[in-house]
Every structure is written in C-alpha cells, then in structure tokens.
Design a protein around this motif. Structure first.
Motif, PDB file in Angstrom:
ATOM      1  N   MET A   1      48.955  33.802  42.684  1.00  0.00           N
ATOM      2  CA  MET A   1      48.992  32.643  41.809  1.00  0.00           C
ATOM      3  C   MET A   1      47.861  31.667  42.113  1.00  0.00           C
ATOM      4  O   MET A   1      47.369  30.973  41.224  1.00  0.00           O
ATOM      5  N   ASN A   2      47.412  31.626  43.365  1.00  0.00           N
ATOM      6  CA  ASN A   2      46.275  30.763  43.693  1.00  0.00           C
ATOM      7  C   ASN A   2      44.992  31.265  43.042  1.00  0.00           C
ATOM      8  O   ASN A   2      44.089  30.477  42.747  1.00  0.00           O
TER       9      ASN A   2
ATOM     10  N   SER B   1      57.164  29.539  40.822  1.00  0.00           N
ATOM     11  CA  SER B   1      56.025  29.832  41.690  1.00  0.00           C
ATOM     12  C   SER B   1      54.731  29.259  41.156  1.00  0.00           C
ATOM     13  O   SER B   1      53.734  29.208  41.881  1.00  0.00           O
ATOM     14  N   ILE B   2      54.742  28.848  39.904  1.00  0.00           N
ATOM     15  CA  ILE B   2      53.515  28.441  39.236  1.00  0.00           C
ATOM     16  C   ILE B   2      52.923  27.192  39.879  1.00  0.00           C
ATOM     17  O   ILE B   2      53.620  26.215  40.134  1.00  0.00           O
TER      18      ILE B   2
ATOM     19  N   LEU C   1      53.994  40.151  36.178  1.00  0.00           N
ATOM     20  CA  LEU C   1      53.567  38.906  36.819  1.00  0.00           C
ATOM     21  C   LEU C   1      54.449  38.575  38.020  1.00  0.00           C
ATOM     22  O   LEU C   1      53.956  38.192  39.087  1.00  0.00           O
TER      23      LEU C   1
ATOM     24  N   VAL D   1      58.369  33.363  38.076  1.00  0.00           N
ATOM     25  CA  VAL D   1      57.106  32.786  37.608  1.00  0.00           C
ATOM     26  C   VAL D   1      57.211  31.268  37.494  1.00  0.00           C
ATOM     27  O   VAL D   1      56.344  30.531  37.994  1.00  0.00           O
TER      28      VAL D   1
ATOM     29  N   ILE E   1      53.384  38.265  41.998  1.00  0.00           N
ATOM     30  CA  ILE E   1      53.666  37.072  42.808  1.00  0.00           C
ATOM     31  C   ILE E   1      54.382  37.443  44.096  1.00  0.00           C
ATOM     32  O   ILE E   1      54.065  36.928  45.180  1.00  0.00           O
TER      33      ILE E   1
ATOM     34  N   LYS F   1      49.540  26.558  38.740  1.00  0.00           N
ATOM     35  CA  LYS F   1      48.417  26.441  37.831  1.00  0.00           C
ATOM     36  C   LYS F   1      48.961  26.133  36.437  1.00  0.00           C
ATOM     37  O   LYS F   1      50.154  26.317  36.173  1.00  0.00           O
TER      38      LYS F   1
END
Length: 337
Positions: free
Chosen positions: A162-163, A202-203, A151, A199, A155, A205
């Motif tokens: 991530m989008n 950067s998240i 993951l 992660v 990224i 969502k």
C-alpha cells in the motif's frame, strides 16, 4: 477532536494518473471500461502497465478469456495479463445473480470459440501487483473494477504494497444502502466483503470510490447507445454490440438509462472533473449482518478519519464525449471476435 464537517473535493484540481494497473472481473461493463482505458493507452495519454484478473462476474478462467478478447479487438495485445484469485477470501460457494446478468461466461454466453490466451503471464496477479508497484513506488494507480480479493491478498502478503501504490480507484459498494445483488449490497463488495474490510482499513493513500447509487444517476439513453455509439464501425463496438445484445431485454427491464458502472469509473480516471459532489467519508463494510452483509457503512458521526473520496454523481455528457473519442481511436477493420 471530532471533525465538524465533511470536506468536498475540488476535482478540477485533481490530475489524471499516468501509469495504471487494471484489476477486473471482465464482465460486460468491465469490457467497456477496458476499451476506454486501452484507447488512451494507444494514444499514450496513459500507460496500462498490466491487467490483473479476479474471480467475480464469472470464473477467473473466463475473465482471462474476456480480457484477451477485448485486447484483441483493441489491438493492444502487448499489455501483460495476469490470472489472480479464483474465489473470495471466505469462499461460501454461493451462486449469485451476477451469473445470470452477465451470462455464465461473463460475456453473455455468445461466443463458441476461445480467444488466443497464449500471452497469459505465469506470475500470479497478486505477485505482479506487488512487483510492478514496487518497481515504481508512488507512480502507479490501481483501477479496481471487480471484487477486491487480489488487492486484499497483496496487502496481507506484502506489508509495503500500500505504501508503493499511488492511489486506488474503486467501483463498488453503496452510499445509501441500496443494493443490486441483495437489497442492501452491491455485487463487487458483496462478492468478497472481507477483502473490502482489509482494503478500507489498510488504505493510507487516496481511494476514489464510485458506489452503485452514483452509477444510477446516469442520463445516457439506450437510444443513444444504439443509434450513436452502436453505429460506429469499429471492432470493439461490434464486440460490445454482440455481448450487450444478449442482455438487452433484461437491461431495459431494470434500467431506464444506459448503466455501465465500470466504464463510468474509467471515465473519471481519465477526466477527474467528470466526477461531481465528491466528499470525504470514513467507510467500512458490514460483515456479519443477516440482511446487510456487504453493505457499506459510513461514519455519519464523523468520529473516524476519512478513508475514501466518495463520488456521489458524475457528468453523463462528458462521459459520452469521452466514450466516442475512445472508440474512434481504433482502426475500422474487420476482426474475428
């Protein structure tokens, strides 16, 4: 302005995902999680778009074999499988207790043959994660059952990744600094904490996090596992009996209840209200502590925007029913393991 309180999530209002990618390191509990998800793929309740493999419980080459072995006993060999990262981002080449817990091959060192892996895709798992999610942006959830290396690489390689992801479900980390690989850290996050940091920072969502302490709240007895689930005449159950029996004495020594963390997460993916006491938190991970590397750090001051939905407990009875329904989905046939 600082928030005045953490927000609890009403899981009965959360819908189960329809399309998923499973990223795993295929140890014993990954196998049970895959069986649950594959059963629901078989009944078309969800669509497993791909399984991506990552180094973790065992070398990624063994992970690939374990995934295919599980696909074979579930008669789901149509699902594409991709090989991913062979080490953590910062490879310290440290041996871990997980190698002893799951065996050197991740499946208890029981099998002497190799499963058919001829359908392994040539595309790298990280590229596949990007490609598949970009083909259906906002429509695919990623289920993370191992270290987050694949993951994190996706990224960093693909800023739009991530989008395109709908949401993440992650088994890993801890909420009260209780560990299982060190005194303070859970294995999946300890195996590659730099990836976890990438992660979590950067998240953008929803990220549903099932930590180690929550898994310990299981109330499923070993007797139920042996006398109810273990007696069902299905190839997938036979495989689980074999690989779990190789670890049985060690498991009972350390865990009074049946503790299959990745499978619990799979249950929550399918039945969100199985999760209980789900609270918004801002989480990060310790990277530098001599004794706390890999430990999840929660923002108790509430000074940062929440980035995870932390699952503090789950309903063991719902999981038991879900698991029985899942294994009974498959045919009762003799299969060569």
């Amino acid at each position: 302005m600082l928030p005045t309180a953490k927000s609890e999530i009403k899981m009965h209002e959360v819908e189960a995902p329809r399309n998923i990618i499973v990223d795993c390191d295929a140890g014993i509990d990954d196998a049970l999680a895959l069986i649950i998800l594959l059963a629901n793929h078989t009944t078309k309740r969800l669509n497993v778009k791909a399984i991506t493999c990552v180094n973790g419980n065992t070398k990624v080459s063994n992970v690939v074999k374990n995934v295919f072995r599980t696909l074979h006993v579930c008669d789901c060999t149509d699902i594409p499988v991709y090989r991913g990262a062979y080490s953590s981002l910062l490879d310290t080449s440290k041996e871990t207790a997980s190698e002893c817990y799951h065996g050197s091959d991740g499946f208890g060192d029981i099998f002497t043959d190799d499963p058919d892996t001829s359908k392994l895709q040539e595309e790298h798992a990280v590229c596949a994660l990007h490609r598949i999610t970009s083909e259906e942006p906002g429509n695919i959830s990623v289920i993370c059952l191992g270290p987050l290396t694949n993951l994190a690489m996706a990224i960093k390689l693909y800023p739009e990744f991530m989008n395109n992801v709908k949401e993440l479900f992650v088994m890993g980390g801890n909420s009260t600094a209780q560990g299982n690989i060190t005194a303070q850290a859970e294995f999946n996050f300890y195996a590659d904490p730099e990836s976890v940091h990438i992660v979590l920072n950067s998240i953008n969502k929803p990220l549903w996090l099932l930590p180690w302490e929550s898994c310990l709240k299981t109330r499923i007895t070993h007797e139920w596992r042996r006398d109810v689930l273990g007696k069902i005449d299905k190839p997938c159950v036979h495989m689980m009996n074999i690989i779990e029996d190789s670890r049985r004495s060690q498991v009972k020594k350390h865990f009074p209840y049946y503790t299959m963390c990745d499978a619990f997460l799979a249950g929550i993916v399918l039945i969100p209200h199985m999760a209980k006491n789900v609270v918004l938190w801002h989480a990060d991970i310790e990277l530098n502590g001599n004794k706390t590397r890999g430990q999840v750090v929660l923002d108790h001051l509430l000074s940062n925007k929440p980035n995870v939905n932390l699952i503090h407990s789950f309903d063991s009875e719902i999981f038991k029913e879900l698991l029985l329904n899942a294994v009974n989905t498959f045919r009762s046939v003799t299969t060569v393991l």
